[in-house]
Design a protein around this motif. Structure first.
Motif, mmCIF file in Angstrom:
data_model
loop_
_atom_site.group_PDB
_atom_site.id
_atom_site.type_symbol
_atom_site.label_atom_id
_atom_site.label_comp_id
_atom_site.label_asym_id
_atom_site.label_seq_id
_atom_site.Cartn_x
_atom_site.Cartn_y
_atom_site.Cartn_z
ATOM 1 N N GLY A 156 0.771 -1.229 0.000
ATOM 2 C CA GLY A 156 0.000 0.000 0.000
ATOM 3 C C GLY A 156 0.810 1.290 0.000
ATOM 4 N N VAL A 157 2.135 1.219 -0.147
ATOM 5 C CA VAL A 157 2.987 2.411 -0.143
ATOM 6 C C VAL A 157 3.664 2.542 -1.498
ATOM 7 N N TYR A 158 3.543 3.710 -2.132
ATOM 8 C CA TYR A 158 4.156 3.874 -3.453
ATOM 9 C C TYR A 158 5.313 4.872 -3.480
ATOM 10 N N LYS A 159 5.513 5.668 -2.396
ATOM 11 C CA LYS A 159 6.620 6.611 -2.301
ATOM 12 C C LYS A 159 7.661 6.100 -1.306
ATOM 13 N N TYR A 160 8.938 6.168 -1.688
ATOM 14 C CA TYR A 160 10.007 5.703 -0.822
ATOM 15 C C TYR A 160 11.183 6.680 -0.880
ATOM 16 N N GLY A 161 11.729 6.997 0.294
ATOM 17 C CA GLY A 161 12.865 7.909 0.354
ATOM 18 C C GLY A 161 14.154 7.253 -0.121
ATOM 19 N N LEU A 162 15.000 8.048 -0.746
ATOM 20 C CA LEU A 162 16.311 7.590 -1.179
ATOM 21 C C LEU A 162 17.317 7.800 -0.060
ATOM 22 N N PRO A 163 18.479 7.146 -0.126
ATOM 23 C CA PRO A 163 19.502 7.359 0.916
ATOM 24 C C PRO A 163 19.838 8.839 1.082
ATOM 25 N N TYR A 177 -4.412 1.291 -8.045
ATOM 26 C CA TYR A 177 -4.644 -0.076 -7.581
ATOM 27 C C TYR A 177 -3.321 -0.648 -7.102
ATOM 28 N N GLU A 178 -3.386 -1.777 -6.415
ATOM 29 C CA GLU A 178 -2.196 -2.411 -5.866
ATOM 30 C C GLU A 178 -1.884 -3.678 -6.638
ATOM 31 N N SER A 179 -0.601 -3.797 -7.055
ATOM 32 C CA SER A 179 -0.173 -4.954 -7.825
ATOM 33 C C SER A 179 1.351 -4.950 -7.902
ATOM 34 N N ASN A 222 1.582 -4.315 -3.771
ATOM 35 C CA ASN A 222 0.569 -5.032 -2.995
ATOM 36 C C ASN A 222 1.178 -5.956 -1.954
ATOM 37 N N LYS A 223 2.516 -5.979 -1.903
ATOM 38 C CA LYS A 223 3.206 -6.787 -0.900
ATOM 39 C C LYS A 223 4.676 -6.353 -0.879
ATOM 40 N N GLU A 224 5.502 -7.102 -0.196
ATOM 41 C CA GLU A 224 6.934 -6.786 -0.129
ATOM 42 C C GLU A 224 7.638 -7.224 -1.411
ATOM 43 N N TYR A 225 8.316 -6.257 -2.036
ATOM 44 C CA TYR A 225 9.177 -6.536 -3.190
ATOM 45 C C TYR A 225 10.550 -5.962 -2.889
#
Length: 258
Positions: A72-79, A117-119, A148-151
């Motif tokens: 459910g999360v689409y934004k992620y911080g970079l180092p 959507y989540e996929s 939709n899960k851990e990748y």
């Protein structure tokens, strides 16, 4: 055991001596030579590779990183030390997923505006995060669709080294890079104090940087592309854009060498 790398004090002292300020600058002179040293450092880090027509991707600035997603999360911080992407963001393991397609931030915004959507993610965008005057501006990775899960994803990037502040601080890279920073700092001092363009020290710095780039571009370049079964041919020599670029750099270096 002595070290061949230049420390921060080694460099700004050398700049001071070059300007005729002695080996123990103080007050405004100390501030000035430190500033020229910082600018010389930044000049090396951001120097344009004329053959590649972009900022040179120094091998000593490369790092690898892993991104693990959450449902459910689409934004992620970079180092925190992230500067720019070297190799694409892609799946860390061979699970049969298609490679991610790199797109713009605006493209993902349009996709999300149309439908969310989540996929399994298929698109990725790497860019800057929100800016605040009191903190560093970080970077972000955006994925679409929303996981939709851990990748697990892997990517390589160049980092921005810390600014040296203590006299004993070292600069990034080895002894040959320290020498390049020294020449760049002297070139900056020459340009500022003598108000000249293309002076002797500036030409020396430019020639040294070109030679440093040529050496650096062979660090990760293989000698051959491997066996090729085609009639009697068993292997071919590597002749990619990096090898051609090194030849171009040699031409520029020959013109600048003094």
């Amino acid at each position: 055991m002595s070290d061949m790398r230049w420390t921060f004090s080694d460099l700004y002292t050398n700049v001071a001596e070059f300007l005729g300020l002695g080996s123990s600058p103080t007050g405004s002179n100390l501030t000035m030579v430190k500033n020229y040293t910082y600018r010389g450092y930044m000049k090396l880090l951001t120097e344009m590779n004329p053959a590649l027509r972009r900022r040179h991707p120094w091998s000593f600035l490369k790092k690898s990183a892993q991104l693990i997603t959450s449902d459910g999360v689409y934004k992620y911080g970079l180092p925190e030390d992230f500067w720019c992407l070297v190799d694409p963001v892609n799946f860390d393991s061979d699970d049969g997923y298609a490679p991610l397609t790199k797109v713009s931030r605006e493209y993902i915004k349009r996709l999300r505006a149309a439908t969310t959507y989540e996929s399994v993610p298929t698109h990725v965008s790497v860019g800057s995060g929100d800016y605040s005057p009191s903190t560093k501006q970080g970077g972000e990775i955006w994925l679409y669709p929303t996981p939709n899960k851990e990748y697990k994803f892997q990517y390589d990037y160049t980092f921005m080294p810390e600014k040296p502040t203590s006299d004993s601080d070292y600069f990034v890279g080895g002894p040959e890079v320290s020498e390049g920073i020294r020449l760049c700092a002297l070139a900056v001092a020459e340009a500022e104090e003598d108000e000249i363009v293309d002076g002797p020290m500036q030409r020396r710095a430019a020639a040294y940087l070109l030679s440093l780039m040529m050496a650096d571009m062979t660090v990760d370049t293989p000698d051959t592309v491997g066996p090729m079964r085609n009639g009697s041919a068993q292997s071919v020599e590597l002749d990619n854009r990096y090898v051609r670029s090194i030849r171009d750099l040699q031409t520029w270096y020959d013109d600048l060498s003094i």
